[in-house]
Enzyme design. Structure first.
Site, PDB file in Angstrom:
ATOM      1  N   GLY A  40       0.841  -1.211   0.000  1.00  0.00           N
ATOM      2  CA  GLY A  40       0.000   0.000   0.000  1.00  0.00           C
ATOM      3  C   GLY A  40       0.863   1.243   0.000  1.00  0.00           C
ATOM      4  N   GLY A  41       2.060   1.146   0.584  1.00  0.00           N
ATOM      5  CA  GLY A  41       3.040   2.234   0.515  1.00  0.00           C
ATOM      6  C   GLY A  41       2.589   3.540   1.141  1.00  0.00           C
ATOM      7  N   THR A  42       3.190   4.604   0.645  1.00  0.00           N
ATOM      8  CA  THR A  42       2.973   5.947   1.200  1.00  0.00           C
ATOM      9  C   THR A  42       1.505   6.339   1.156  1.00  0.00           C
ATOM     10  OG1 THR A  42       5.152   6.564   0.372  1.00  0.00           O
ATOM     11  CG2 THR A  42       3.663   8.370   0.942  1.00  0.00           C
ATOM     12  N   GLY A 177       2.584  24.217  -1.025  1.00  0.00           N
ATOM     13  CA  GLY A 177       2.094  23.285  -2.049  1.00  0.00           C
ATOM     14  C   GLY A 177       1.030  22.381  -1.466  1.00  0.00           C
ATOM     15  N   GLU A 198       6.032  30.465   2.066  1.00  0.00           N
ATOM     16  CA  GLU A 198       6.225  29.934   0.709  1.00  0.00           C
ATOM     17  C   GLU A 198       7.199  30.840  -0.043  1.00  0.00           C
ATOM     18  OE1 GLU A 198       5.249  27.204  -1.388  1.00  0.00           O
ATOM     19  OE2 GLU A 198       6.621  28.368  -2.648  1.00  0.00           O
ATOM     20  N   ASP A 302       6.576   7.533  -8.066  1.00  0.00           N
ATOM     21  CA  ASP A 302       7.252   8.770  -7.667  1.00  0.00           C
ATOM     22  C   ASP A 302       8.725   8.838  -8.066  1.00  0.00           C
ATOM     23  OD1 ASP A 302       4.883   9.574  -6.555  1.00  0.00           O
ATOM     24  OD2 ASP A 302       5.628   9.761  -4.497  1.00  0.00           O
ATOM     25  N   ALA A 310      -0.601   9.334  -6.609  1.00  0.00           N
ATOM     26  CA  ALA A 310      -0.903   7.907  -6.524  1.00  0.00           C
ATOM     27  C   ALA A 310      -1.561   7.408  -7.805  1.00  0.00           C
ATOM     28  CB  ALA A 310      -1.825   7.666  -5.337  1.00  0.00           C
ATOM     29  N   HIS A 435     -29.551  18.311 -12.422  1.00  0.00           N
ATOM     30  CA  HIS A 435     -29.808  19.502 -11.609  1.00  0.00           C
ATOM     31  C   HIS A 435     -30.490  19.094 -10.301  1.00  0.00           C
ATOM     32  CE1 HIS A 435     -30.857  23.624 -10.642  1.00  0.00           C
ATOM     33  NE2 HIS A 435     -32.073  23.200 -10.343  1.00  0.00           N
TER      34      HIS A 435
HETATM   35  P1  FAD Z   1       5.204   4.580  -2.516  1.00  0.00           P
HETATM   36  O1  FAD Z   1       3.757   4.629  -2.282  1.00  0.00           O
HETATM   37  O2  FAD Z   1       6.069   5.448  -1.669  1.00  0.00           O
HETATM   38  O3  FAD Z   1       5.624   3.073  -2.359  1.00  0.00           O
HETATM   39  C1  FAD Z   1       6.950   2.648  -2.417  1.00  0.00           C
HETATM   40  C2  FAD Z   1       7.039   1.390  -1.594  1.00  0.00           C
HETATM   41  O4  FAD Z   1       8.316   0.815  -1.816  1.00  0.00           O
HETATM   42  C3  FAD Z   1       6.942   1.647  -0.097  1.00  0.00           C
HETATM   43  O5  FAD Z   1       5.958   0.807   0.451  1.00  0.00           O
HETATM   44  C4  FAD Z   1       8.329   1.333   0.435  1.00  0.00           C
HETATM   45  O6  FAD Z   1       8.312   0.780   1.722  1.00  0.00           O
HETATM   46  C5  FAD Z   1       8.832   0.325  -0.582  1.00  0.00           C
HETATM   47  N1  FAD Z   1      10.267   0.260  -0.728  1.00  0.00           N
HETATM   48  C6  FAD Z   1      11.119   1.293  -0.928  1.00  0.00           C
HETATM   49  N2  FAD Z   1      12.371   0.834  -1.069  1.00  0.00           N
HETATM   50  C7  FAD Z   1      12.314  -0.500  -0.946  1.00  0.00           C
HETATM   51  C8  FAD Z   1      13.268  -1.527  -0.986  1.00  0.00           C
HETATM   52  N3  FAD Z   1      14.551  -1.284  -1.205  1.00  0.00           N
HETATM   53  N4  FAD Z   1      12.864  -2.795  -0.802  1.00  0.00           N
HETATM   54  C9  FAD Z   1      11.554  -3.091  -0.583  1.00  0.00           C
HETATM   55  N5  FAD Z   1      10.610  -2.158  -0.529  1.00  0.00           N
HETATM   56  C10 FAD Z   1      10.972  -0.875  -0.718  1.00  0.00           C
HETATM   57  N6  FAD Z   1      -1.227  11.344  -4.069  1.00  0.00           N
HETATM   58  C11 FAD Z   1      -2.466  11.415  -4.588  1.00  0.00           C
HETATM   59  O7  FAD Z   1      -2.653  11.038  -5.752  1.00  0.00           O
HETATM   60  N7  FAD Z   1      -3.519  11.885  -3.863  1.00  0.00           N
HETATM   61  C12 FAD Z   1      -3.369  12.334  -2.586  1.00  0.00           C
HETATM   62  O8  FAD Z   1      -4.335  12.749  -1.965  1.00  0.00           O
HETATM   63  C13 FAD Z   1      -2.076  12.286  -2.012  1.00  0.00           C
HETATM   64  N8  FAD Z   1      -1.873  12.712  -0.745  1.00  0.00           N
HETATM   65  C14 FAD Z   1      -0.640  12.609  -0.203  1.00  0.00           C
HETATM   66  C15 FAD Z   1      -0.454  13.076   1.083  1.00  0.00           C
HETATM   67  C16 FAD Z   1       0.785  12.979   1.689  1.00  0.00           C
HETATM   68  C17 FAD Z   1       0.968  13.479   3.091  1.00  0.00           C
HETATM   69  C18 FAD Z   1       1.871  12.383   0.972  1.00  0.00           C
HETATM   70  C19 FAD Z   1       3.215  12.231   1.614  1.00  0.00           C
HETATM   71  C20 FAD Z   1       1.697  11.933  -0.319  1.00  0.00           C
HETATM   72  C21 FAD Z   1       0.451  12.059  -0.930  1.00  0.00           C
HETATM   73  N9  FAD Z   1       0.237  11.641  -2.238  1.00  0.00           N
HETATM   74  C22 FAD Z   1      -1.009  11.754  -2.786  1.00  0.00           C
HETATM   75  C23 FAD Z   1       1.330  11.102  -3.073  1.00  0.00           C
HETATM   76  C24 FAD Z   1       1.262   9.574  -3.144  1.00  0.00           C
HETATM   77  O9  FAD Z   1       1.284   9.056  -1.846  1.00  0.00           O
HETATM   78  C25 FAD Z   1       2.428   9.050  -3.960  1.00  0.00           C
HETATM   79  O10 FAD Z   1       2.430   9.670  -5.224  1.00  0.00           O
HETATM   80  C26 FAD Z   1       2.356   7.548  -4.157  1.00  0.00           C
HETATM   81  O11 FAD Z   1       2.339   6.889  -2.921  1.00  0.00           O
HETATM   82  C27 FAD Z   1       3.557   7.085  -4.983  1.00  0.00           C
HETATM   83  O12 FAD Z   1       3.482   5.702  -5.170  1.00  0.00           O
HETATM   84  P2  FAD Z   1       4.825   4.866  -5.390  1.00  0.00           P
HETATM   85  O13 FAD Z   1       4.377   3.479  -5.660  1.00  0.00           O
HETATM   86  O14 FAD Z   1       5.708   5.532  -6.352  1.00  0.00           O
HETATM   87  O15 FAD Z   1       5.602   4.948  -3.998  1.00  0.00           O
END
Ligand code: FAD
Length: 456
Positions: A40-42, A177, A198, A302, A310, A435
């Site tokens: 699920g990540g970030t 931002g 900012e 990212d 996301a 509407h």
């Molecule tokens: P991530 O979701 O960061 O996932 C990467 C995964 O890789 C993580 O689980 C990490 O643990 C794992 N990983 C890293 N290195 C290794 C390794 N060497 N070995 C094994 N696992 C590893 N985006 C939106 O579209 N809408 C929103 O409302 C939004 N709100 C946000 C609010 C906040 C506070 C933040 C911080 C971000 C927000 N984002 C939002 C951005 C969004 O979270 C990211 O764009 C998205 O999570 C990126 O997905 P990703 O798969 O690139 O990386």
């Protein structure tokens, strides 16, 4: 060392990685999904989802304060942060459980641990070698800071901000931002004093300038303080708070400083460059198919230069999985990816800003309309102000839509289709919007672009 072999190895199970894994498995591939923390990540754990739970709590606080206006007896009695935390964690854990179940049900092998790319086909996790015909890198991003600004104590990032077990009384926010304004909006609704700092001349500086100005007026009306075009020069921490110094000599005193100056790619020390994956300022260099400089190794999310969202990660993950399965997926360009800033008010946009459209087509070749939500019945009912701005090339398609107001994020899907499909206002204006909905405002903007405004 043990060795396992798959069709596809995905490093990182955030939005980009898990989407690639789910789609590849659906297309019949054997998939390994490597994750060092939680699938699920970030986005799921410390980004999109939990922050929106906080924003919903903030909205309920505001509605409660205003309930008498709607004929409902109620009284705002403050924020119970333990209950907010339970609500936020409940949402996240429910979605997490659902995702784990989905990954399992698709037959994906999840491997826990930190992976390192050791060749074009192999990721090492502890003493396991996980090999695939293809590898997708999806390691995500981290909160950046500024040179010399150390995170710790009362200087926090979004991750600590989410997990605060108290409502701060006074907060300084570095960065106007998306993430900075989102937390500012929540804290203000919860009763805090907020000052945003900012360096650029506007809040939400990546948005259309006139929308940024509307946004600034709305934040000012809410009593959120901000300092624009000023640079941070230092911070000192003391027992009860921080003193933030600015280059213009001003200082801002607060209980906490949230650093929200952007996110950097998580690509260091993972073996990428050793194997030949070229990086540019830390981001992975990719071609139009998201393939890195090593054939067979792809990158999504990212770590790929461009918007850090996301839904962009999801789309890139699906794209690569389909490409590898021999399909011919559609790739949406960054400019046509919808962006939403979640705050009160919301901002939603897709396509070119007016400035970019003028650069590309010349100001004289554009028609720009701003439909005010004051003319929209549903906006009146829910008590929101705002505008829908739409831009067309004269006698040509709609090239940008920019909106501000409560819940406008829910309207961006239609706008995306219009912009991505190069639709002409004349062709879309006759379509009916129910509407009373806020969606009608979008319809009114398209009618206006076609030269036949109904209510405007
Ligand atoms: P991530 O979701 O960061 O996932 C990467 C995964 O890789 C993580 O689980 C990490 O643990 C794992 N990983 C890293 N290195 C290794 C390794 N060497 N070995 C094994 N696992 C590893 N985006 C939106 O579209 N809408 C929103 O409302 C939004 N709100 C946000 C609010 C906040 C506070 C933040 C911080 C971000 C927000 N984002 C939002 C951005 C969004 O979270 C990211 O764009 C998205 O999570 C990126 O997905 P990703 O798969 O690139 O990386």
């Amino acid at each position: 060392m043990s060795e396992q072999t798959f069709d596809l190895v995905v490093l990182g199970a955030g939005s980009g990685g898990y989407a690639a894994a789910l789609r590849a498995a659906q297309l019949g591939k054997s998939v390994a999904l490597i994750e060092k923390d939680k699938v699920g990540g970030t986005c799921l754990h410390v980004g999109c989802v939990p922050t929106k739970a906080l924003l919903h709590s903030a909205e309920v606080a505001d509605v409660t304060r205003e309930s008498a206006k709607y004929g409902v007896a109620g009284q705002f009695g403050g924020i119970d942060i333990a209950a907010v935390t339970a609500y936020r964690e409940g949402i996240v854990s429910g979605k997490w459980k659902g995702l784990q179940g989905l990954i399992k049900s698709r037959g994906i092998t999840t491997i826990e641990g930190t992976g390192r790319l050791v060749s074009a086909t192999t990721v090492q996790v502890g003493d396991q070698l996980v090999t695939g015909t293809n590898v997708i890198l999806a390691t995500g991003s981290y909160s950046r800071s500024l040179p010399g600004l150390e995170i710790g104590g009362r200087v926090i990032t979004s991750e600590q901000a989410l997990a605060l077990d108290f409502v701060p009384k006074k907060v300084a926010v570095l960065g106007g931002g998306v993430i900075g304004v989102e937390f500012s909006s929540v804290w203000k609704s919860w009763g805090a004093e907020v000052t945003i700092i900012e360096a650029l001349p506007h809040l939400v500086p990546n948005e259309d300038e006139s929308i940024s100005k509307h946004f600034e007026r709305a934040f000012r009306r809410r009593g959120i303080d901000f300092k624009l075009g000023v640079r941070f020069s230092g911070v000192t921490q003391h027992e009860a708070g921080v003193v933030v110094s600015l280059e213009n000599g001003e200082t801002v005193e607060a209980e906490l400083l949230l650093v929200a100056v952007g996110r950097g790619p998580l690509t260091a020390n993972l073996g990428f460059e050793e194997v030949g994956v070229q990086l540019d300022r830390g981001f992975v260099v990719v071609d139009e198919n998201l393939q890195t400089t090593v054939p067979g190794v792809y990158a999504v999310g990212d770590i790929v230069p461009g918007l850090q969202l996301a839904h962009r990660g999801f789309q890139q993950g699906i794209y690569v999985a389909e490409k590898l399965a021999g399909l011919d997926p559609i790739r949406v360009e960054d400019v046509n990816i919808p962006k939403v800033t979640y705050s009160d008010p919301e901002v939603a946009s897709v396509g070119l800003t007016q400035a970019k459209a003028e650069e590309k087509y010349g100001a004289e070749n554009l028609t720009v309309v701003e439909y005010n939500l004051a003319g929209n019945a549903k906006s009146h009912i829910i008590g929101t102000a705002g505008v829908v701005k739409a831009i067309r090339v004269n006698e040509g398609p709609v090239v940008g839509v920019h909106m501000i107001g409560a819940r406008v994020g829910e309207l961006i899907g239609e706008a995306q289709l219009v912009v991505d499909w190069d639709a002409y206002p004349e062709d879309i204006a006759p379509y009916i919007h129910a509407h009373p909905t806020q969606n009608e405002a979008l319809g009114e903007a398209f009618l206006a672009l076609a030269g036949k405004p109904l209510h405007g």
